[in-house]
Every structure is written in C-alpha cells, then in structure tokens.
Design a protein around this motif. Structure first.
Motif, PDB file in Angstrom:
ATOM      1  N   PHE A 152      39.434  45.669  29.825  1.00 26.14           N
ATOM      2  CA  PHE A 152      39.581  44.104  30.002  1.00 26.14           C
ATOM      3  C   PHE A 152      40.414  43.861  31.496  1.00 26.14           C
ATOM      4  O   PHE A 152      40.308  42.331  31.804  1.00 26.14           O
ATOM      5  CB  PHE A 152      40.607  43.296  28.926  1.00 26.14           C
ATOM      6  CG  PHE A 152      39.831  43.512  27.581  1.00 26.14           C
ATOM      7  CD1 PHE A 152      38.929  42.102  28.009  1.00 26.14           C
ATOM      8  CD2 PHE A 152      39.425  43.208  26.269  1.00 26.14           C
ATOM      9  CE1 PHE A 152      38.126  41.614  26.373  1.00 26.14           C
ATOM     10  CE2 PHE A 152      38.953  43.650  25.606  1.00 26.14           C
ATOM     11  CZ  PHE A 152      38.219  42.757  25.418  1.00 26.14           C
ATOM     12  N   GLU A 153      41.430  45.000  32.106  1.00 22.76           N
ATOM     13  CA  GLU A 153      41.467  44.867  33.368  1.00 22.76           C
ATOM     14  C   GLU A 153      40.761  45.312  34.393  1.00 22.76           C
ATOM     15  O   GLU A 153      41.690  45.296  35.359  1.00 22.76           O
ATOM     16  CB  GLU A 153      42.962  44.920  33.539  1.00 22.76           C
ATOM     17  CG  GLU A 153      44.118  44.992  32.524  1.00 22.76           C
ATOM     18  CD  GLU A 153      45.668  45.987  32.027  1.00 22.76           C
ATOM     19  OE1 GLU A 153      45.119  47.221  33.335  1.00 22.76           O
ATOM     20  OE2 GLU A 153      46.383  44.957  32.199  1.00 22.76           O
ATOM     21  N   ASN A 154      39.328  45.533  33.845  1.00 25.45           N
ATOM     22  CA  ASN A 154      38.488  45.890  34.699  1.00 25.45           C
ATOM     23  C   ASN A 154      39.280  47.917  35.390  1.00 25.45           C
ATOM     24  O   ASN A 154      38.385  47.507  36.001  1.00 25.45           O
ATOM     25  CB  ASN A 154      38.257  45.147  36.180  1.00 25.45           C
ATOM     26  CG  ASN A 154      36.951  44.998  35.930  1.00 25.45           C
ATOM     27  OD1 ASN A 154      36.155  45.756  35.171  1.00 25.45           O
ATOM     28  ND2 ASN A 154      36.461  44.692  36.653  1.00 25.45           N
ATOM     29  N   ARG A 191      39.614  35.586  27.268  1.00 29.70           N
ATOM     30  CA  ARG A 191      39.115  36.851  28.006  1.00 29.70           C
ATOM     31  C   ARG A 191      37.562  36.744  27.460  1.00 29.70           C
ATOM     32  O   ARG A 191      37.561  38.062  27.647  1.00 29.70           O
ATOM     33  CB  ARG A 191      39.946  37.276  27.935  1.00 29.70           C
ATOM     34  CG  ARG A 191      41.109  36.884  28.874  1.00 29.70           C
ATOM     35  CD  ARG A 191      42.663  37.994  29.084  1.00 29.70           C
ATOM     36  NE  ARG A 191      41.746  39.441  29.937  1.00 29.70           N
ATOM     37  CZ  ARG A 191      43.070  39.973  30.347  1.00 29.70           C
ATOM     38  NH1 ARG A 191      44.429  40.132  29.183  1.00 29.70           N
ATOM     39  NH2 ARG A 191      42.329  40.835  30.759  1.00 29.70           N
ATOM     40  N   ALA A 192      36.797  36.157  27.394  1.00 28.11           N
ATOM     41  CA  ALA A 192      35.718  36.782  26.140  1.00 28.11           C
ATOM     42  C   ALA A 192      34.451  36.265  27.269  1.00 28.11           C
ATOM     43  O   ALA A 192      33.583  37.980  26.923  1.00 28.11           O
ATOM     44  CB  ALA A 192      35.547  35.521  24.392  1.00 28.11           C
ATOM     45  N   GLN A 198      31.949  46.188  31.346  1.00 31.27           N
ATOM     46  CA  GLN A 198      32.402  45.791  30.356  1.00 31.27           C
ATOM     47  C   GLN A 198      31.806  45.012  29.069  1.00 31.27           C
ATOM     48  O   GLN A 198      32.689  45.540  27.658  1.00 31.27           O
ATOM     49  CB  GLN A 198      34.215  43.917  30.540  1.00 31.27           C
ATOM     50  CG  GLN A 198      34.835  44.790  32.233  1.00 31.27           C
ATOM     51  CD  GLN A 198      35.981  43.630  32.175  1.00 31.27           C
ATOM     52  OE1 GLN A 198      35.150  42.637  32.205  1.00 31.27           O
ATOM     53  NE2 GLN A 198      37.560  43.845  32.597  1.00 31.27           N
ATOM     54  N   PHE A 199      31.353  44.140  29.070  1.00 27.35           N
ATOM     55  CA  PHE A 199      30.530  43.842  27.905  1.00 27.35           C
ATOM     56  C   PHE A 199      29.575  45.134  27.314  1.00 27.35           C
ATOM     57  O   PHE A 199      30.011  45.038  26.320  1.00 27.35           O
ATOM     58  CB  PHE A 199      29.400  42.838  28.270  1.00 27.35           C
ATOM     59  CG  PHE A 199      28.268  42.177  27.383  1.00 27.35           C
ATOM     60  CD1 PHE A 199      29.133  41.289  26.645  1.00 27.35           C
ATOM     61  CD2 PHE A 199      27.283  42.943  26.930  1.00 27.35           C
ATOM     62  CE1 PHE A 199      28.316  40.886  25.252  1.00 27.35           C
ATOM     63  CE2 PHE A 199      26.752  42.417  25.976  1.00 27.35           C
ATOM     64  CZ  PHE A 199      27.237  41.355  25.478  1.00 27.35           C
ATOM     65  N   ASP A 200      29.206  46.130  27.537  1.00 28.61           N
ATOM     66  CA  ASP A 200      28.950  47.683  27.250  1.00 28.61           C
ATOM     67  C   ASP A 200      29.781  48.190  26.471  1.00 28.61           C
ATOM     68  O   ASP A 200      29.235  48.809  25.398  1.00 28.61           O
ATOM     69  CB  ASP A 200      28.189  48.367  28.481  1.00 28.61           C
ATOM     70  CG  ASP A 200      26.864  48.288  28.890  1.00 28.61           C
ATOM     71  OD1 ASP A 200      26.345  46.862  28.666  1.00 28.61           O
ATOM     72  OD2 ASP A 200      26.622  48.075  30.276  1.00 28.61           O
ATOM     73  N   MET A 201      30.868  48.359  26.997  1.00 26.54           N
ATOM     74  CA  MET A 201      32.038  48.645  26.534  1.00 26.54           C
ATOM     75  C   MET A 201      32.764  48.666  24.737  1.00 26.54           C
ATOM     76  O   MET A 201      33.154  48.462  24.331  1.00 26.54           O
ATOM     77  CB  MET A 201      33.367  49.171  27.762  1.00 26.54           C
ATOM     78  CG  MET A 201      32.973  50.179  29.007  1.00 26.54           C
ATOM     79  SD  MET A 201      34.063  50.476  29.522  1.00 26.54           S
ATOM     80  CE  MET A 201      34.848  51.970  29.055  1.00 26.54           C
ATOM     81  N   VAL A 230      30.057  36.439  18.380  1.00 24.62           N
ATOM     82  CA  VAL A 230      29.769  35.159  18.430  1.00 24.62           C
ATOM     83  C   VAL A 230      30.658  34.931  20.210  1.00 24.62           C
ATOM     84  O   VAL A 230      30.382  34.223  20.445  1.00 24.62           O
ATOM     85  CB  VAL A 230      30.206  34.601  17.230  1.00 24.62           C
ATOM     86  CG1 VAL A 230      29.828  32.835  17.982  1.00 24.62           C
ATOM     87  CG2 VAL A 230      28.913  34.513  16.351  1.00 24.62           C
ATOM     88  N   ALA A 231      32.130  35.425  19.531  1.00 27.23           N
ATOM     89  CA  ALA A 231      32.855  34.852  21.144  1.00 27.23           C
ATOM     90  C   ALA A 231      31.946  36.073  22.659  1.00 27.23           C
ATOM     91  O   ALA A 231      31.652  34.979  23.533  1.00 27.23           O
ATOM     92  CB  ALA A 231      34.180  34.965  20.571  1.00 27.23           C
TER      93      ALA A 231
END
Length: 617
Positions: A152-154, A191-192, A198-201, A230-231
C-alpha cells in the motif's frame, strides 16, 4: 426431527434451566480439575446422580395410596356406576382450583420452576491451540504486516521479495485472519483505490487465502473477504472501475448456498443487536462508556435473553413497532446480499457459463487408454439443459431470498418486491461488466517466460510443441519444499512437448527463490497407461483461474499432472488428447519409434497376384 425439537426447546437464551444447562456451563472447568484425579471424577458423578435421583424422588417418605378400599358389604351390594354430568364435574374442578389459589399453605408447598437467563457455556478454543502446533506465528505475522504495508506504500520491489514467504504462510488460519484484518484497516482508511500492480498483488493474496479456507471453519474467512472484494478496485480508464470481486469469482464457496445463509444471518444478528442496544447506549454513554464498546461487549444471546424477559410487559403498539423494525433490517440485508451474490456469481465475461457451480477440487471427464472409454460431459450444471449465466444467477439469488425471507417471517409484499428487483439488478450488473471486460482486455499482457525446448534423442522429432502451462504437485513429497525441505520446485511454469518417442515437460519453478533451476519430467509415449481430464481451479502462485488440466500416468511409475494456461483453448486440449491416444496405439508396429529411420521393402501387388493364381487347387 429430534435434533430440531432439541434446538427449539434448548435454543432460547431465556427459559427454564435444568441440570443439563448447569453441567454444560461448568463442563470445561470440571474437566480441568478431573485431569489425573480419579476421586474428583467419582465425586462429580455422584453429585450428578444424586441430582437426577432427587429430581425423580423429591420426597424421602414413601408414597402411600390414599384411595379408600371398598368393604365386603359394598362388593355384595354391587350397583352400576352412575352417569356423570360434564358441567357438574367442570364446576367442581374450577371450584377446587379457586380454593387452591386462595390457600397460602398450598401455594408455598408448590414450587414452580422459574425462567432465567441460560448460563454461558465455555468458549471454543482457538484452532491452533487445539492442534497443539508449535509454530513461529509471531515472525510470520510480522512478515505479513510488513509486506502489506509495502504494497500500500507502493514499495513493490520490497513486497515482491517477501511475497513467496507470505503466500506459503497463508496455510495457517491465524495468518489468514490477520490478513483479513490488515486489509480491512486499509479499507477503513480510504485506501481501496489501487494501482495496477498493487491491485494484482492484493487479489493474489485474497485468492490464496480463499483457496486455503475450508468448510470446517464455517466460512469465517470468506465472510470477511466478501466486503473486501467489493471494496478494492482499480481504474481501467475514465469512468470504468474494476473491482476485486471480478478476479476472485472462481472459488466454490460463492456457489454454496449455506455460505450465503451463514453470512446473511450473521449480519442480521448484528443489526438486530445494534437495534436493541441503541436505547441502552444512550443511558450508558453518560457514565463515560463508548457506545461502540457497549455494543461490542454485549452478546447477541444476552440481548435476546433481555428482550424475552421483558417481552410480556411490553404493550402491543411497541411490539408492532419492534417487529416492523426487525423486518426492515431483514429486508435491507436481503437486498444487500442479493447485490453481493450478483457480483460474485456473474462472470466477468458474461458469455461464459458459471465455473464455480461445482467443486474445483474434484476430477472429471477421465478416460483410460486401456478401455478406450470416455467420461461424461463437461457441463457445470447438474442438468443437461444449457442456461445463460444471467438466468442461472437469477434463479440462484431468488432461491436464497425466498428461503431466508420465509424463515425470518418477512411478509408477502416485501418478498414480491425483492423478487421483482432481482432481474433488474442482474441486467444492470451485466451491462456494467461488459464495459469492464472490454477495457480489461486492452491491458498489456503479463510477460511470460520463454519456452525452453528439450534436448531430443537421435531420430526423435517434436510432434506438438509449446503447450504452455504448469506442472503441478501430484501428491508425492519430492520437490514441494516447505516442511519437507529443499527448494520448492513445484508448481513449475513451462511447456508440454509431445515427440514421436516421449511426452516431455520442461520449465522453471514458480517460486522466486528457485526460479533459476530447471524442471524436466518425461516418460516414453508407449508406456502411457491412463490419461484423464482434471479440474484445476486457482493455483497459489497465480492471479487467474486455470480452466483445464490433464493427468498422464505411465507404467514407468511416472506421473505428469499438467494445468494448461488460459491461452491454450479447449479445442487444442482435445486435439492433444486425441493425438496422444493415436500415437500410443499406432495402426502398425512399424509406426513406433523403434522403427524410425528404417525402410521397409514393399511387395509388388501384381507379382503377389500372379503367384496366388499359379498355385494348384
């Protein structure tokens, strides 16, 4: 039926209690005290036996029959019993009851059982404590939290270094629960919305945790992952957002009606508890307690026991208001879960049929080369009739809504409204998914490793090359790493080759720590004993669903369990299976590999015919 009767009698938390309830409440402490002490065991048994005996024989004095016996003279002067008048008998009974009510001595002698709150039994132990497993969960949880924070911190490079370790640690239930809590915290922090990588991981973590989940855990993890899927989302282009639920739909839990009932009743229970605690929180907040703390401390059974206790003293108007409020909670949750079911059941590509209607753990469509018999059809539905995905989803959601609303006592009019809303919800969702699917296909493809070609023998030629896929673990402990030790060689990503002599797999392990090694498995085509189609599902190290696989077993004690990549279509898989069958059983022996490179003399047909006619008859 006996179990349902037991639940209906013993289920209410405010009722008449007996020895069984007290024994269940203190059972765990009794077992702890009885360990290694036989005297305490016998003492507890005697106490329970004495309570049961006293319950059956409350008075120590023997029972004496008080009915007078007739004398001999009465028996000689026998007369028929007179006809009794029903009204007179009823008046006598009612008069006796009134006298008993006004008699204080008789009232004191009669002990009526009192209704009370049922004492709470022992809480279930944690799963890890029951298994008595000594593990380094603290270190694994620290690695998991660090990896999620990096995502989430990229800081994706640091997250990828820890990712294989985190995926392997998801086999522990504690780690899966902590994963759900950590992801929920980031959703609460708004932070959704994630970037592509990020989405893939995050999707991979959710898929792996759901794959390790089982029905014995009563769908606890799937219930927690449902709102997260869903988020979390990513932006494909302007106005089009893809949510995580479109990437985690292939798990069988979403097709299980018992999971949706479990999740629905858990949310209804939470809503009803908050409804009845809302009045009490206003009074207790003045004493310095937070309303959320009060709601979290109160058990639903305690709240329902309190309502049952004061229910007879409530007026009819208040009862109607409370009943309508409860029905409103059930109705809103039914709409909420209908939307969730549509999200999890409608596939991203709406032209495809539902894949999670069956269990992904089983195997299907097997065929044996010895018997030349083929298995059944590949239909995911139980019947042979083809139905589109929207029709199947409408039936599935309608069945769920009908069942839960009937069990909770929802009236007919709200139920009809719900049934009329379901087709519209499905149609709107399909329309939205068409745009999402179209944009998701425009994403750059994931770069796949180069196919490594095998070293061939003299005279060996490749018939079919480059069927990309994954070599899976087949039940043997070699090459899986983990507690066995050594590098994790399986699953391995590579390609399946078919030559005129062998079936060969060559590739590299998926695990980052062993990806530089080569994995080769092969056996002669003539030794093939059995091949069958298998269902694969989601692999731990992958982001996508693998639709098909094949299992090849040979007489050389070798086994290839291969899952085809999504780029390999069903037609290519069927063509490969037919080709393997033909090459395994050629028409003549001269088509086998042993005769490759040789030339056979062809007999002249005219000479053969002449010689045949020249023979004597």
């Amino acid at each position: 039926m006996s179990f349902l009767t037991f639940v209906s009698e013993r289920g209410p938390p405010y009722r008449i209690c007996d020895i069984f309830d007290k024994l269940v409440a203190n059972y765990q402490n009794m077992l702890i005290k009885e360990v290694g002490n036989q005297e305490i065991v016998l003492k507890n048994i005697r106490e329970i036996a004495m309570q049961l005996f006293t319950n059956e024989n409350p008075s120590p004095e023997p029972y004496l029959q008080k009915i007078p016996q007739p004398s001999d003279k009465v028996l000689l002067d026998y007369q028929p019993f007179p006809r009794l008048n029903r009204e007179d008998v009823q008046d006598i009974i009612e008069g006796g009851v009134e006298l008993a009510k006004n008699n204080p001595k008789l009232q004191k002698s009669i002990k009526k059982p009192k209704t009370q709150v049922v004492p709470n039994g022992p809480l279930p132990k944690d799963w890890e404590e029951q298994k008595n497993v000594v593990n380094n969960s603290a270190r694994r949880l620290e690695v998991l939290r660090t990896c999620i924070s990096h995502i989430f911190e990229n800081k994706l490079y640091d997250a990828r270094m820890m990712f294989p370790t985190v995926l392997r640690s998801l086999k522990s239930r504690i780690v899966r629960e902590v994963l759900a809590k950590e992801l929920a915290l980031h959703v609460q922090e708004n932070r959704a919305m994630l970037e592509m990588q990020q989405f893939d991981m995050v999707v991979k973590l959710i898929n792996c945790s759901l794959q390790e989940d089982s029905s014995t855990e009563e769908f606890t993890l799937a219930r927690r992952m449902l709102p997260l899927s869903v988020a979390f989302c990513r932006k494909l282009c302007t106005g089009i957002i893809q949510f995580a639920y479109s990437c985690v739909q292939d798990h069988p839990v979403w097709a299980t009606i018992s999971f949706w009932e479990n999740a629905f009743y858990a949310e209804v229970e939470k809503g009803v508890t908050e409804l009845y605690l809302s009045a009490s929180t206003d009074n207790k907040t003045n004493n310095g307690l937070n309303s959320n703390e009060i709601i979290s401390r109160a058990s639903p059974l305690e709240v329902s026991a309190e309502r049952l206790k004061i229910w007879p003293d409530i007026s009819d108007d208040v009862k109607k208001t409370l009943m309508s409020n409860e029905e409103g909670i059930v109705y809103s949750q039914a709409i909420h879960f209908a939307n969730h079911m549509v999200c999890m059941r409608v596939p991203l590509d709406t032209r495809k049929r539902l894949v999670n209607s069956i269990s992904m753990e089983g195997e299907s469509c097997g065929s044996s080369n010895l018997t030349s018999s083929a298995g059944g059809s590949d239909s995911f539905e139980g019947d042979g009739n083809y139905e589109s995905s929207d029709t199947t989803v409408i039936k599935f959601v309608s069945k769920f809504v009908d069942k839960v609303c009937t069990e909770t006592g929802v009236t007919s009019e709200p139920l009809k409204k719900l049934h009329s809303m379901i087709p519209g919800i499905v149609a709107m969702h399909i329309e939205m998914l068409e745009a999402v699917y179209r944009e998701s296909k425009r994403l750059p493809p994931i770069k796949k490793p180069k196919i490594l070609k095998p070293v061939l023998l003299t005279g060996e030629k490749i018939t079919y090359s480059g069927y990309r896929g994954y070599l899976l673990a087949d039940g043997r402990e070699e090459g899986i790493g983990g507690h066995v030790g050594g590098p994790a060689l399986l699953p391995a990503e590579g390609a399946l080759f078919v030559t005129n002599y062998r079936i060969i797999f060559k590739g590299n392990p998926v695990d980052i720590q062993a990806c530089e090694l080569a994995v080769i498995r092969s056996f002669p085509l003539a030794s093939l004993f059995k091949e069958k189609k298998i269902s694969v599902g989601n692999l731990v190290h992958l982001d996508h669903y693998l639709p098909e696989g094949i299992q090849l077993r040979s007489n050389t004690f070798q086994l290839i369990k291969f899952a085809f990549d999504e780029e390999v279509g069903s037609e290519k898989v069927e063509q490969l299976r037919r080709t393997i069958g033909k090459m395994r059983f050629p028409q003549t022996i001269y088509e086998t590999f042993a005769f490759q490179g040789t030339e056979l003399l062809q007999i002249n047909q005219t000479q053969k015919q002449t010689n045949k006619n020249a023979t004597l008859k």
